[in-house]
Design an enzyme around this catalytic site. Structure first.
Site, mmCIF file in Angstrom:
data_model
loop_
_atom_site.group_PDB
_atom_site.id
_atom_site.type_symbol
_atom_site.label_atom_id
_atom_site.label_comp_id
_atom_site.label_asym_id
_atom_site.label_seq_id
_atom_site.Cartn_x
_atom_site.Cartn_y
_atom_site.Cartn_z
ATOM 1 N N GLU A 3 0.807 -1.219 0.000
ATOM 2 C CA GLU A 3 0.000 0.000 0.000
ATOM 3 C C GLU A 3 0.843 1.273 0.000
ATOM 4 O O GLU A 3 0.483 2.262 -0.643
ATOM 5 C CB GLU A 3 -0.946 -0.001 1.208
ATOM 6 C CG GLU A 3 -1.992 -1.117 1.206
ATOM 7 C CD GLU A 3 -1.437 -2.474 1.643
ATOM 8 O OE1 GLU A 3 -0.269 -2.550 2.105
ATOM 9 O OE2 GLU A 3 -2.178 -3.469 1.531
ATOM 10 N N HIS B 79 -14.531 -1.078 3.011
ATOM 11 C CA HIS B 79 -14.563 -1.927 4.211
ATOM 12 C C HIS B 79 -14.300 -1.117 5.482
ATOM 13 O O HIS B 79 -13.574 -1.542 6.380
ATOM 14 C CB HIS B 79 -13.573 -3.089 4.091
ATOM 15 C CG HIS B 79 -13.944 -4.045 2.984
ATOM 16 N ND1 HIS B 79 -13.966 -3.671 1.667
ATOM 17 C CD2 HIS B 79 -14.325 -5.346 3.016
ATOM 18 C CE1 HIS B 79 -14.340 -4.694 0.922
ATOM 19 N NE2 HIS B 79 -14.562 -5.719 1.716
ATOM 20 N N ASP C 292 -14.816 -10.906 9.009
ATOM 21 C CA ASP C 292 -13.359 -10.806 8.897
ATOM 22 C C ASP C 292 -12.697 -10.263 10.162
ATOM 23 O O ASP C 292 -11.506 -10.472 10.395
ATOM 24 C CB ASP C 292 -12.962 -9.946 7.699
ATOM 25 C CG ASP C 292 -12.924 -10.763 6.407
ATOM 26 O OD1 ASP C 292 -13.026 -12.005 6.501
ATOM 27 O OD2 ASP C 292 -12.809 -10.158 5.331
ATOM 28 N N GLN D 68 -9.302 -6.092 10.017
ATOM 29 C CA GLN D 68 -9.722 -5.571 8.710
ATOM 30 C C GLN D 68 -10.688 -4.389 8.857
ATOM 31 O O GLN D 68 -11.078 -3.787 7.867
ATOM 32 C CB GLN D 68 -10.442 -6.655 7.898
ATOM 33 C CG GLN D 68 -9.876 -8.046 8.069
ATOM 34 C CD GLN D 68 -8.525 -8.217 7.400
ATOM 35 O OE1 GLN D 68 -8.399 -8.016 6.205
ATOM 36 N NE2 GLN D 68 -7.510 -8.561 8.177
#
Lengths: 273, 322
Positions: free
Chosen positions: B65, B116, B124, B128
């Protein structure tokens, strides 16, 4: 200032640029002389010989781009940019002072002719890749050169970027490693050794070129070779000496991030006559 | 501005991440400068649709990222309009330093989309779940921070984001979102929307909590409490006028967000209220904890992010009202 490919002329310019670096940092009373002096021939060879750039049109879309990822060594960049009148020479002595366009690390807000604000290590290669991708999308011949510090490539992001550039076959990106062997806390080999450095970059899919970072013909040859490589990014591993040109700064970790005193500066300037 | 579809039963629409993916494809059709980067979550962030349609303008960065953010900044510096996308928890937390130095500080035209967000991602679990992304994004000086409540808001705000010149973050959710807005609703960055009027208390919400606030207003109405509902789709710069008016005219405020209450929309509203018309405020959000795995609805129940929680908070605020 005219561009030139004459190594003797370029060497003379490099010597003059080293004097500027010493004067700027001594005046500022803080800064990073060692890495500016190790990168001097690299920056001079690129701006005076290799890069296609036009000071009258600094935002020319198809210009070659130069990024100093090791942003703390900006004095050499400022000195060279001032030679090309991207920025005023008569203000170089304001380096690091309040309100100066010559910030302690390159800052596009103050000096828009810079390609990017750098200073947090590890980010410049990714920025260069973004510019390389844009050039490819624009079908532009523009090439992007990015100078990395050796300590800097201890950052994980460098290796993320290395994988990306190889995957996308970015042959318009050329990294230059200023391999002077010293970082703030000491010698790179003791802090976090990089060897076998050429194997690492090759394993990451790069074309690796070894050069003497203080020999202008060696650098010229390296950049020619890099420009001819297709479908791969290139890295010039430029072996350099930190503090090059000033006897008491050479290979001395102390001058990574310490300004010379007035007396030391006078001595340094004498040596650089 | 004429709102909105309120006091109706809210029907589930697309998740805001899905609306984001569709809006990106539409943008790609009309703007050749739009490029998209993803970090191995393109099927989940829905940027894969753009990638299929415009493979030359889509860059798969792998699970990296920090590199993705800075490459996006490089593309923006060279004149492209990059959208970099991943789960909000990853792009903001792992890319934060790059967001700060390569995007915010030189003020490049980078668009960052975190999907998300919140706890409604469900099974999850907390690694997350992004419950501090509003705080992180707002702490990037010069960033615009958007949090669309439904598919209409996301579609319109993606268009507005592309037209806006500067760094910008969009917060998106995984779960299907109730449709609040009619398709012709207009959105302007920085201008909040009063979804319904009311005089006793104002329910200020963002994202998924807007629908819960509309439901809460309905429930309060049944108890003869008149609640105004305001959608803060732009968290930064925040619409101080609409907040000041709400504080002055209703004298009590509830802020609801799917985010830590310590550092999200609530504190920004409180700042605006403190500086304009001081009034009691109650905060509905995640209370200094991380959530857990579970079905999204059960999580929203357990962590107090429901209309019922907003109703209770409204009553507390009313009690404190002078």
């Amino acid at each position: 200032m005219q561009k030139t490919s004459n190594p003797a002329e370029l060497a003379a310019i490099a010597r003059r640029m080293r004097r500027e670096v010493i004067e700027m940092i001594a005046e500022a009373k803080s800064g990073h002389p060692g890495g500016s002096l190790s990168a001097t021939e690299i920056v001079v060879t690129l701006f005076f010989d290799v890069l296609h750039h036009d000071p009258a049109n600094p935002k020319w879309r198809d210009r070659d781009r130069f990024l100093l990822s090791k942003g703390h060594c900006c004095p050499i960049l400022y000195a060279v940019m001032a030679e090309f009148e991207y920025c005023p020479k008569d203000q170089l002595h304001t380096l690091r002072k309040l309100g100066s366009i010559y910030q302690g690390h390159p800052d596009v807000r103050f000096l828009p002719a810079l390609e990017a604000s750098t200073g947090s290590l590890g980010e410049g290669l990714s920025l260069a890749i973004g510019m390389g991708l844009a050039a490819r999308l624009n079908q532009s011949p523009s090439r992007t050169y990015v100078v990395l510090g050796d300590g800097e490539i201890q950052e994980g992001q460098i290796w993320e970027a290395a994988m990306f550039a190889a995957k996308y076959e970015l042959d318009n990106v050329c990294a230059v490693l200023d391999y002077n062997g010293i970082q703030l806390d000491g010698f790179v080999k003791d802090i976090m050794d990089l060897e076998p450095i050429e194997d690492k970059w090759r394993a990451f899919g790069w074309h690796v070129i070894k050069a003497d970072g203080h020999s202008i013909p060696s650098l010229q040859k390296a950049f020619l070779e890099a420009a001819a490589v297709k479908d791969k990014p290139s890295i010039v591993i430029a072996h350099t000496i930190k503090g090059k040109g000033v006897s008491f700064m050479e290979n001395n970790p102390k001058f990574h991030g310490m300004a010379p005193t007035r007396e030391e500066a006078a001595l340094a300037l004498q040596e650089l006559q | 501005m004429t709102p909105v579809r309120t006091r109706y039963e809210l029907k589930l629409g697309a998740a805001t991440r899905e609306a984001f993916g569709k809006a990106l494809v539409a943008l790609g059709e009309t703007n050749a400068n739009v490029v998209v980067l993803d970090a191995d979550l393109s099927k989940s962030t829905y940027t894969a649709e753009f990638g299929k349609k415009f493979p030359d303008r889509f860059f798969q960065c792998g699970i990296a990222e920090a590199n993705m953010v800075a490459i996006g900044a490089g593309l923006a510096t060279a004149g492209k309009i990059p959208f970099v996308s991943s789960f909000s928890a990853f792009v903001l937390n792992k890319g934060f330093e790059q967001l700060r130095v390569t995007a915010a500080f030189p003020r490049v035209n980078l668009k960052v989309v975190g999907t998300h967000s919140g706890i409604s991602i469900g099974e999850d679990g907390p690694s997350q779940m992004s419950i501090e992304d509003i705080s992180l994004a707002c702490s990037l000086a010069g960033f615009v921070v958007l949090c669309p409540a439904d598919e209409v808001a996301m579609t319109r705000l993606v268009q507005a984001a592309a037209a806006y010149d500067g760094p910008l973050f969009i917060r998106a959710g995984r779960a299907k979102a109730p449709v609040v807005y009619s398709p012709d609703q207009e959105f302007e960055i920085g201008r909040a929307i009063q979804v319904s009027d009311g005089s006793d208390v104002t329910l200020i919400a963002t994202g998924l909590m807007l629908a819960e606030s509309i439901r809460a207003a309905d429930a309060l109405e049944a108890e003869n409490i008149s609640a105004r509902v305001v959608d803060i789709h732009t968290i930064k710069p925040i619409d101080r006028d609409i907040i000041a008016r709400a504080a002055a005219e209703t004298g009590a405020i509830v802020v609801a967000e799917e985010h830590l209450v310590d550092c999200g929309l609530g504190v920004r509203v409180a700042q605006a209220v403190a500086e304009t018309h001081p009034a009691p405020i109650e905060f509905v959000g995640i209370q200094n904890t991380y959530a857990e795995s579970g079905p999204p609805d059960a999580l929203l129940d357990k962590y107090g992010l429901r209309a019922a929680n907003i109703v209770d908070a409204a009553k507390r605020a009313l009690k404190r009202k002078r």
